[in-house]
Design a protein around this motif. Sequence first.
Motif, PDB file in Angstrom:
ATOM      1  N   GLY A 176      36.855   5.872  14.103  1.00 17.70           N
ATOM      2  CA  GLY A 176      35.720   5.408  14.900  1.00 17.70           C
ATOM      3  C   GLY A 176      35.092   4.207  14.223  1.00 17.70           C
ATOM      4  N   GLU A 177      33.768   4.124  14.227  1.00 14.21           N
ATOM      5  CA  GLU A 177      33.092   3.027  13.534  1.00 14.21           C
ATOM      6  C   GLU A 177      33.112   3.304  12.039  1.00 14.21           C
ATOM      7  N   ILE A 178      33.812   2.453  11.317  1.00 17.28           N
ATOM      8  CA  ILE A 178      33.929   2.593   9.869  1.00 17.28           C
ATOM      9  C   ILE A 178      33.322   1.350   9.221  1.00 17.28           C
ATOM     10  N   ALA A 179      32.573   1.546   8.153  1.00 17.07           N
ATOM     11  CA  ALA A 179      31.907   0.430   7.474  1.00 17.07           C
ATOM     12  C   ALA A 179      32.942  -0.407   6.730  1.00 17.07           C
ATOM     13  N   THR A 180      33.396  -1.483   7.354  1.00 18.85           N
ATOM     14  CA  THR A 180      34.411  -2.375   6.796  1.00 18.85           C
ATOM     15  C   THR A 180      34.038  -3.813   7.144  1.00 18.85           C
ATOM     16  N   PRO A 181      34.753  -4.806   6.576  1.00 23.18           N
ATOM     17  CA  PRO A 181      34.500  -6.187   6.994  1.00 23.18           C
ATOM     18  C   PRO A 181      34.686  -6.401   8.492  1.00 23.18           C
ATOM     19  N   MET A 182      35.613  -5.654   9.133  1.00 20.81           N
ATOM     20  CA  MET A 182      35.855  -5.835  10.568  1.00 20.81           C
ATOM     21  C   MET A 182      34.618  -5.501  11.398  1.00 20.81           C
ATOM     22  N   THR A 183      33.781  -4.571  10.906  1.00 17.37           N
ATOM     23  CA  THR A 183      32.555  -4.216  11.627  1.00 17.37           C
ATOM     24  C   THR A 183      31.324  -4.886  11.016  1.00 17.37           C
ATOM     25  N   GLY A 184      31.536  -5.796  10.063  1.00 13.48           N
ATOM     26  CA  GLY A 184      30.424  -6.505   9.445  1.00 13.48           C
ATOM     27  C   GLY A 184      29.609  -5.654   8.499  1.00 13.48           C
ATOM     28  N   GLN A 185      30.233  -4.616   7.926  1.00  9.37           N
ATOM     29  CA  GLN A 185      29.479  -3.676   7.086  1.00  9.37           C
ATOM     30  C   GLN A 185      30.164  -3.438   5.742  1.00  9.37           C
ATOM     31  N   GLU A 186      30.788  -4.451   5.198  1.00 11.81           N
ATOM     32  CA  GLU A 186      31.493  -4.271   3.929  1.00 11.81           C
ATOM     33  C   GLU A 186      30.522  -3.828   2.847  1.00 11.81           C
ATOM     34  N   ASP A 187      30.920  -2.826   2.053  1.00  7.46           N
ATOM     35  CA  ASP A 187      30.125  -2.304   0.934  1.00  7.46           C
ATOM     36  C   ASP A 187      28.786  -1.705   1.375  1.00  7.46           C
ATOM     37  N   THR A 188      28.691  -1.303   2.640  1.00 10.76           N
ATOM     38  CA  THR A 188      27.477  -0.668   3.141  1.00 10.76           C
ATOM     39  C   THR A 188      27.433   0.799   2.714  1.00 10.76           C
ATOM     40  N   ASP A 189      26.242   1.275   2.336  1.00 12.71           N
ATOM     41  CA  ASP A 189      26.049   2.700   2.102  1.00 12.71           C
ATOM     42  C   ASP A 189      25.862   3.342   3.476  1.00 12.71           C
ATOM     43  N   VAL A 190      26.895   4.041   3.952  1.00  8.99           N
ATOM     44  CA  VAL A 190      26.879   4.551   5.318  1.00  8.99           C
ATOM     45  C   VAL A 190      25.742   5.533   5.550  1.00  8.99           C
ATOM     46  N   ARG A 191      25.218   6.116   4.489  1.00 11.75           N
ATOM     47  CA  ARG A 191      24.126   7.080   4.640  1.00 11.75           C
ATOM     48  C   ARG A 191      22.827   6.418   5.076  1.00 11.75           C
ATOM     49  N   THR A 192      22.760   5.093   4.944  1.00 17.09           N
ATOM     50  CA  THR A 192      21.535   4.372   5.326  1.00 17.09           C
ATOM     51  C   THR A 192      21.635   3.742   6.705  1.00 17.09           C
ATOM     52  N   GLU A 193      22.732   4.007   7.435  1.00 16.93           N
ATOM     53  CA  GLU A 193      22.963   3.395   8.740  1.00 16.93           C
ATOM     54  C   GLU A 193      22.896   4.467   9.827  1.00 16.93           C
ATOM     55  N   PRO A 194      21.751   4.666  10.453  1.00 19.73           N
ATOM     56  CA  PRO A 194      21.633   5.725  11.466  1.00 19.73           C
ATOM     57  C   PRO A 194      22.428   5.412  12.731  1.00 19.73           C
ATOM     58  N   ARG A 195      23.120   6.413  13.257  1.00 21.48           N
ATOM     59  CA  ARG A 195      23.854   6.308  14.510  1.00 21.48           C
ATOM     60  C   ARG A 195      23.529   7.547  15.360  1.00 21.48           C
ATOM     61  N   PRO A 196      22.447   7.470  16.132  1.00 15.93           N
ATOM     62  CA  PRO A 196      22.034   8.644  16.907  1.00 15.93           C
ATOM     63  C   PRO A 196      23.114   9.161  17.855  1.00 15.93           C
ATOM     64  N   GLY A 197      23.983   8.269  18.339  1.00 12.33           N
ATOM     65  CA  GLY A 197      24.999   8.691  19.289  1.00 12.33           C
ATOM     66  C   GLY A 197      26.230   9.307  18.667  1.00 12.33           C
ATOM     67  N   VAL A 198      26.268   9.371  17.325  1.00 13.35           N
ATOM     68  CA  VAL A 198      27.383  10.000  16.613  1.00 13.35           C
ATOM     69  C   VAL A 198      26.901  11.342  16.079  1.00 13.35           C
ATOM     70  N   PRO A 239      27.921   5.843  10.447  1.00 13.76           N
ATOM     71  CA  PRO A 239      29.304   5.349  10.474  1.00 13.76           C
ATOM     72  C   PRO A 239      30.129   6.079   9.418  1.00 13.76           C
ATOM     73  N   GLY A 240      31.436   5.867   9.456  1.00 14.10           N
ATOM     74  CA  GLY A 240      32.303   6.431   8.438  1.00 14.10           C
ATOM     75  C   GLY A 240      32.498   5.479   7.278  1.00 14.10           C
ATOM     76  N   ASP A 241      32.932   6.034   6.167  1.00 16.11           N
ATOM     77  CA  ASP A 241      33.303   5.261   4.986  1.00 16.11           C
ATOM     78  C   ASP A 241      34.822   5.108   4.982  1.00 16.11           C
ATOM     79  N   ALA A 242      35.321   3.949   4.570  1.00 16.42           N
ATOM     80  CA  ALA A 242      36.768   3.704   4.571  1.00 16.42           C
ATOM     81  C   ALA A 242      37.521   4.755   3.767  1.00 16.42           C
ATOM     82  N   ARG A 243      36.905   5.269   2.714  1.00 15.16           N
ATOM     83  CA  ARG A 243      37.577   6.269   1.887  1.00 15.16           C
ATOM     84  C   ARG A 243      37.765   7.581   2.636  1.00 15.16           C
TER      85      ARG A 243
END
Length: 263
Positions: free
Chosen positions: A185-207, A212-216
């Motif tokens: 799904g939405e993963i924090a990567t350069p393709m989504t403009g979220q490289e090195d983002t801490d996914v825990r700080t990115e709220p996604r109410p619809g998920v 978002p997910g982490d690449a790992r």
Amino acid sequence: MTAPVAVVTGSDSGIGRATAVRLARLGMDVGVTWHTDRAGAERTATEVTDSGRRAAVEQVDLTRLPEAADVVDELADRLGGIDVLVNNAGTGTATPFTDIAPDTVRHVLDLDLVGPFLCGQRAARRMIAQGRGGRIVNVTSVHEHQPKVGAAPYCAAKGGLGLLTQVMALELAEHGILVNAVAPGEIATPMTGQEDTDVRTEPRPGVPLGRPGDAREVAEVIAFLAGGTNRYVTGASWTVDGGMTRMGPMAGSHLGDDSWRRV
């Protein structure tokens, strides 16, 4: 005993890098490919070697077909064979269907579908000749399964790659080659403009999992499918999306406006 060899396309960043590093930690030597980010590929290779495994790096443009698929053989020659292929390189669009130029359609289909097809052929032929089986993992998308406004060629390519995965699984099973898809799904990567983002700080109410997910997290699923503990899973598509695709009916009843109709 010689270590197994994995080739991971598009492993200069994001899911590809996380996968290359995870496979190295499973004991695999890794072939890394890059298109425009050589420095990123070299960083991936350094992480692989820091894990105690060998790395080989090659540049490839998967729209230059069919010769681009030579990269699979080149990396296999350098590393002494191939046991795992992860078709990860890809691209997308954010353009209304009626506005997409033919060249854009061809570019996306080549990179997201035809390139993996031909790389998969090269890997399968070598695996068959080696006689020890193998694993192929095609990285698709949740849009293998569900459409997205503005992503017509991307959805067509990823849907096609998902069904290609199933055909490959049927035809290659007799050779001990297991073929599966992983659909992020939405993963924090350069393709989504979220490289090195801490996914825990990115709220996604619809998920359902709320972020978002982490690449790992995607790499862990790929590692299972590509590793020795997977002996009986083939022809499947593993969705890694925090529950996003389960939200269809809820989204339909709770969206408050028509903004989803526009890119």
